[in-house]
Scaffold this active site. Structure first.
Site, PDB file in Angstrom:
ATOM      1  N   ASP A 124      -1.372  -0.873  -3.755  1.00 32.34           N
ATOM      2  CA  ASP A 124      -2.702  -0.670  -3.181  1.00 32.34           C
ATOM      3  C   ASP A 124      -2.918   0.751  -2.652  1.00 32.34           C
ATOM      4  O   ASP A 124      -2.000   1.374  -2.113  1.00 32.34           O
ATOM      5  CB  ASP A 124      -2.895  -1.675  -2.041  1.00 32.34           C
ATOM      6  CG  ASP A 124      -4.342  -1.872  -1.661  1.00 32.34           C
ATOM      7  OD1 ASP A 124      -5.201  -1.827  -2.565  1.00 32.34           O
ATOM      8  OD2 ASP A 124      -4.620  -2.097  -0.477  1.00 32.34           O
ATOM      9  N   HIS A 178     -12.102  -0.796   7.004  1.00 33.84           N
ATOM     10  CA  HIS A 178     -10.665  -0.988   7.170  1.00 33.84           C
ATOM     11  C   HIS A 178     -10.275  -1.016   8.651  1.00 33.84           C
ATOM     12  O   HIS A 178     -10.933  -0.407   9.497  1.00 33.84           O
ATOM     13  CB  HIS A 178      -9.900   0.156   6.497  1.00 33.84           C
ATOM     14  CG  HIS A 178     -10.015   0.177   5.004  1.00 33.84           C
ATOM     15  ND1 HIS A 178     -10.865   1.042   4.346  1.00 33.84           N
ATOM     16  CD2 HIS A 178      -9.389  -0.534   4.048  1.00 33.84           C
ATOM     17  CE1 HIS A 178     -10.747   0.846   3.045  1.00 33.84           C
ATOM     18  NE2 HIS A 178      -9.861  -0.103   2.828  1.00 33.84           N
ATOM     19  N   THR A 219      -5.188  -6.172   8.263  1.00 27.22           N
ATOM     20  CA  THR A 219      -5.093  -5.966   9.706  1.00 27.22           C
ATOM     21  C   THR A 219      -4.975  -7.265  10.485  1.00 27.22           C
ATOM     22  O   THR A 219      -4.201  -7.361  11.451  1.00 27.22           O
ATOM     23  CB  THR A 219      -6.311  -5.168  10.208  1.00 27.22           C
ATOM     24  OG1 THR A 219      -6.330  -3.893   9.553  1.00 27.22           O
ATOM     25  CG2 THR A 219      -6.238  -4.944  11.707  1.00 27.22           C
ATOM     26  N   SER A 263       0.821  -1.203   0.000  1.00 25.25           N
ATOM     27  CA  SER A 263       0.000   0.000   0.000  1.00 25.25           C
ATOM     28  C   SER A 263       0.860   1.260   0.000  1.00 25.25           C
ATOM     29  O   SER A 263       2.058   1.224   0.320  1.00 25.25           O
ATOM     30  CB  SER A 263      -0.911   0.026   1.233  1.00 25.25           C
ATOM     31  OG  SER A 263      -0.143   0.267   2.401  1.00 25.25           O
ATOM     32  N   HIS A 278     -12.793  -4.666   0.354  1.00 18.17           N
ATOM     33  CA  HIS A 278     -11.750  -4.130   1.229  1.00 18.17           C
ATOM     34  C   HIS A 278     -12.185  -4.307   2.678  1.00 18.17           C
ATOM     35  O   HIS A 278     -13.359  -4.527   2.978  1.00 18.17           O
ATOM     36  CB  HIS A 278     -11.520  -2.646   0.937  1.00 18.17           C
ATOM     37  CG  HIS A 278     -10.787  -2.385  -0.340  1.00 18.17           C
ATOM     38  ND1 HIS A 278     -10.024  -1.255  -0.541  1.00 18.17           N
ATOM     39  CD2 HIS A 278     -10.675  -3.097  -1.480  1.00 18.17           C
ATOM     40  CE1 HIS A 278      -9.484  -1.291  -1.748  1.00 18.17           C
ATOM     41  NE2 HIS A 278      -9.881  -2.397  -2.338  1.00 18.17           N
ATOM     42  N   GLU A 324     -12.126   2.540  -6.284  1.00 17.58           N
ATOM     43  CA  GLU A 324     -13.107   2.389  -5.198  1.00 17.58           C
ATOM     44  C   GLU A 324     -14.246   3.372  -5.357  1.00 17.58           C
ATOM     45  O   GLU A 324     -14.041   4.546  -5.661  1.00 17.58           O
ATOM     46  CB  GLU A 324     -12.419   2.610  -3.842  1.00 17.58           C
ATOM     47  CG  GLU A 324     -13.362   2.470  -2.643  1.00 17.58           C
ATOM     48  CD  GLU A 324     -12.645   2.649  -1.314  1.00 17.58           C
ATOM     49  OE1 GLU A 324     -13.174   3.386  -0.473  1.00 17.58           O
ATOM     50  OE2 GLU A 324     -11.565   2.043  -1.134  1.00 17.58           O
ATOM     51  N   ASP A 334      -6.913   5.264  -5.717  1.00 15.19           N
ATOM     52  CA  ASP A 334      -7.934   5.634  -4.737  1.00 15.19           C
ATOM     53  C   ASP A 334      -8.228   7.129  -4.779  1.00 15.19           C
ATOM     54  O   ASP A 334      -7.498   7.941  -4.222  1.00 15.19           O
ATOM     55  CB  ASP A 334      -7.467   5.230  -3.337  1.00 15.19           C
ATOM     56  CG  ASP A 334      -8.561   5.390  -2.293  1.00 15.19           C
ATOM     57  OD1 ASP A 334      -9.654   5.886  -2.646  1.00 15.19           O
ATOM     58  OD2 ASP A 334      -8.332   5.009  -1.135  1.00 15.19           O
TER      59      ASP A 334
END
Length: 279
Positions: free
Chosen positions: A84, A178, A231, A50, A206, A136, A106
């Protein structure tokens, strides 16, 4: 075997009616663990780096990308590299040269019209450079205001967005969030199915760390193809490190990073199998 394009992995999953797990990588140990877990499960996997991970590494994408690519190239299963949650144009323009075959651009902080305009420009650039482009729509929760909990992707807007931007995959807001550390997210499976009927591209979930196994399987059956997970890997990693550091005499980082890597690999093996075998 050498790494493969993300498009190949995602389209194969979509055609076969199963999902593919995409795991976020922060360190070398993460990348090693993800590939090890995928090999245990015997399924393809996507390694994701990311923009936040790049920032952690001093804004340098190439070292971590090179390490992930080297690990992917000797994997016993198909592995692709994905960049990402990219907002920075300079980082976007490094994606192909850094070895990524796909990127998630994004612009979801913007309103619909501006999201369309920015994403269309990013997709055109990405396609011209051989990249598979994800975007997204609907503001997935869990990112401090930019992604608002409770927001849901509208199927009609999704169809317009995909048509106007020509993206290859669409991340949708359907109840996940998230950075969840408990698996209590409540997904809207009817909405997933409705969006899937409205658009022609694979759907991406996501915030999947907060989704229970049974709901991940149902999400894939409802139309989700790519499942992003991050996570929950960090939870496993950190728990293992904490347990190891209970020994005050321990100073060799290999002594606590090895069990952390093993813990992440176990989680990856389990979740990769869940996503790829939704029945």
């Amino acid at each position: 075997m050498p790494r493969v394009p993300t498009r190949q992995i995602v389209e194969a999953a979509r055609m076969s009616g199963y999902g593919v797990a995409a795991f976020n990588v922060i360190t070398l140990e993460h990348a090693e663990a993800v590939v090890s877990g995928a090999e245990t499960a015997g399924v393809p996997v996507i390694l994701q780096v990311s923009e936040n991970a790049v920032a952690y590494h001093g804004g340098q994408v190439l070292p971590l990308a090179a390490a992930a690519a080297a690990i992917a190239d000797v994997a016993g299963v198909d592995v692709s590299l994905h960049l990402d949650h990219v907002e920075d144009q300079q980082l976007l323009h490094l994606a192909a040269a850094a070895g990524f075959s796909s990127v998630m651009y994004d612009a979801s902080k913007l309103d619909f019209a501006d999201n369309v305009a920015a994403t269309r420009e990013a997709a055109r650039w990405g396609h011209a450079h051989g990249l598979y482009v994800e975007a997204e729509l609907g503001a997935v929760g869990g990112k401090g205001g930019a992604h608002t909990p409770g927001v849901r992707t509208d199927p009609g807007e999704a169809a317009q967005f995909v048509g106007d931007t020509e993206v290859d995959a669409l991340a949708v807001a359907v109840g996940s969030s998230h950075a969840m550390t408990e698996r209590t997210a409540a997904l809207d499976f009817d909405l997933i199915a409705a969006i899937g009927e409205a658009v022609s591209v694979p759907l991406v979930l996501h915030g999947s760390s907060g989704v229970a196994d049974a709901d991940l399987r149902r999400a894939v059956r409802s139309g989700i193809v790519k499942v992003n997970i991050g996570t929950i890997l960090n939870v496993a990693f950190t728990d293992a490190v904490r347990q190891s550091l209970g020994d005050p005499s321990l100073v060799d980082p290999r002594k606590y990073l090895a069990p952390a890597r093993a813990g992440v690999a176990d989680v990856v093996a389990h979740l990769a199998a869940v996503v790829s075998r939704p029945a």
